[in-house]
Design a protein around this motif. Structure first.
Motif, PDB file in Angstrom:
ATOM      1  N   ALA A 141       0.868  -1.260  -0.063  1.00 57.70           N
ATOM      2  CA  ALA A 141       0.027   0.083  -0.081  1.00 57.70           C
ATOM      3  C   ALA A 141       0.988   1.120   0.003  1.00 57.70           C
ATOM      4  N   ARG A 156      -8.632   4.261  -1.414  1.00 57.77           N
ATOM      5  CA  ARG A 156      -9.542   4.555  -0.157  1.00 57.77           C
ATOM      6  C   ARG A 156      -9.361   6.050   0.497  1.00 57.77           C
ATOM      7  N   ILE A 158      -9.005   8.877   2.931  1.00 55.60           N
ATOM      8  CA  ILE A 158      -9.156   8.972   4.578  1.00 55.60           C
ATOM      9  C   ILE A 158      -9.445  10.489   4.884  1.00 55.60           C
ATOM     10  N   TYR A 268      -4.924   9.307   0.938  1.00 56.71           N
ATOM     11  CA  TYR A 268      -5.669   8.211   0.314  1.00 56.71           C
ATOM     12  C   TYR A 268      -4.834   7.019   0.590  1.00 56.71           C
ATOM     13  N   VAL A 269      -5.320   5.930   1.139  1.00 51.41           N
ATOM     14  CA  VAL A 269      -4.677   4.653   1.100  1.00 51.41           C
ATOM     15  C   VAL A 269      -5.015   3.909  -0.524  1.00 51.41           C
ATOM     16  N   THR A 277      -8.790  -7.662  -0.274  1.00 58.20           N
ATOM     17  CA  THR A 277      -8.005  -6.588   0.416  1.00 58.20           C
ATOM     18  C   THR A 277      -7.335  -7.202   1.783  1.00 58.20           C
ATOM     19  N   ARG A 282      -5.971  -3.733   5.359  1.00 54.91           N
ATOM     20  CA  ARG A 282      -7.446  -3.452   6.095  1.00 54.91           C
ATOM     21  C   ARG A 282      -7.124  -2.726   7.389  1.00 54.91           C
ATOM     22  N   THR A 285      -5.682   0.906   7.140  1.00 54.15           N
ATOM     23  CA  THR A 285      -6.781   1.696   6.823  1.00 54.15           C
ATOM     24  C   THR A 285      -7.622   2.125   7.766  1.00 54.15           C
ATOM     25  N   GLU A 286      -7.956   0.964   8.553  1.00 56.20           N
ATOM     26  CA  GLU A 286      -8.839   1.249   9.683  1.00 56.20           C
ATOM     27  C   GLU A 286      -8.372   2.410  10.753  1.00 56.20           C
TER      28      GLU A 286
END
Length: 322
Positions: A141, A156, A158, A268-269, A277, A282, A285-286
């Motif tokens: 990533a 994604r 953010i 963004y990621v 994913t 994940r 990202t979280e």
């Protein structure tokens, strides 16, 4: 049998073009890498790498082996990840890239928290403002800031990224304030970030967009350097609020041209294409969404500036009515 870890070492050597570079990436000695590659070649009875004084390249047999080894390792990692998810664990090595200044100031604490929460997770982090090739550099990533270009990568969003044009009170006392963006190209000393592909600063005026090429003798690809120069009174700079939020809050740097805001971008990621994913991506990202989602803390300076400007406009209207 050929061990899966031997395959990883071979792929790293083939990708990096040398045993020393692969060893540095893997965090092991060059001799260990050489022994593992020799073990694979002996087992297969084929030369997988062409060795020259300039480096190594995969032979035809090596290219065939590499393609299949990558598929095997991807399936193996996905299987481990699927099992780990059921146990609430995050496992494996997470290779990521992020912008230098953002990584130092904001990402590092998030990654420390992530590593503490998941003891079986390995982190391999590269901080650089260059646009990395996720697939070519075998990254899981990347954190990207700005406007995303069209690609096959999965992204994604953010958080929003906003910029301000600022200068120190000492500079403003000496040179005055710019009244309009065009003044930056003629009447002021600007501090110019060279890590951007565009040399222009962009503003909005109503529904119109204004592009200005700022004038200045001081340039750097380091955001921290530009902040230090601005604090020293050497010029006007345009930087994201995540770098200058604290200095604006304290008054060390003063926002300018607030009636000509700069465009909003995003953080963004981004990961390579694919339906799955990985759990480690994940989890990253979280964690980023927990820390920076919505309106990030560093944007308090932007909100404060907007509120101050609104109060000033109201006071002016009240004075005119009175």
């Amino acid at each position: 049998m050929i061990e899966l870890e031997d395959m990883r070492y071979f792929i790293e050597v083939a990708e990096s073009g040398g045993f020393s570079r692969a060893a540095a990436r893997l965090g092991v000695s060059k001799s260990i890498v050489s022994r593992r590659i020799a073990r694979i070649e002996e087992h297969l009875g084929a030369r997988l790498l062409n060795r020259t004084t300039r480096g190594v390249t995969a032979s035809d047999a090596g290219l065939e082996f590499k393609a299949r080894a990558e598929r095997l390792l991807a399936d193996y990692d996905e299987a481990l990840d699927a099992v780990a998810v059921h146990g609430g664990e995050v496992v494996g090595r997470l290779r990521i890239s992020a912008p230098l200044s953002f990584g130092i100031h904001h990402l590092a604490p998030v990654l420390a928290e992530l590593a503490a929460a998941h003891p079986r997770l390995e982190l391999d982090v590269s901080l650089s403002d260059r646009l990395v090739d996720l697939i070519g550099e075998r990254l899981d990533a990347a954190i990207r800031i700005g406007k995303l270009e069209d690609s096959s990568h999965v992204a994604r969003r953010i958080a929003p990224i906003r910029s301000l044009v600022v200068a120190s009170p000492a500079y403003l006392a000496r040179k005055g304030r710019p009244a309009r963006p065009e003044d930056l190209a003629t009447d002021h000393d600007c501090l110019i970030y060279t890590g951007s592909r565009s040399p222009e600063w962009v503003f909005t005026r109503g529904e119109a967009t204004i592009s200005v090429r700022p004038r200045g003798r001081l340039r750097s690809d380091s955001g921290e350097t530009l902040v230090a120069w601005a604090l020293a009174g050497l010029g006007i700079v345009q930087l994201p609020s995540f770098l200058i939020g604290d200095t604006v809050d304290t008054g060390a740097l003063v926002p300018l041209l607030l009636d000509h805001p700069t465009p909003e971008f995003g953080m963004y990621v981004v990961r390579p294409p694919g339906p799955h994913t990985p759990g480690k991506v994940r989890a990253l990202t979280e964690a980023l969404l927990r820390h920076f989602g919505g309106t990030p803390a560093w944007d308090r300076c932007v909100r404060h500036v907007a509120e101050t400007e609104a109060a000033a406009r109201q006071a002016k209207k009240a004075e005119e009515r009175g």
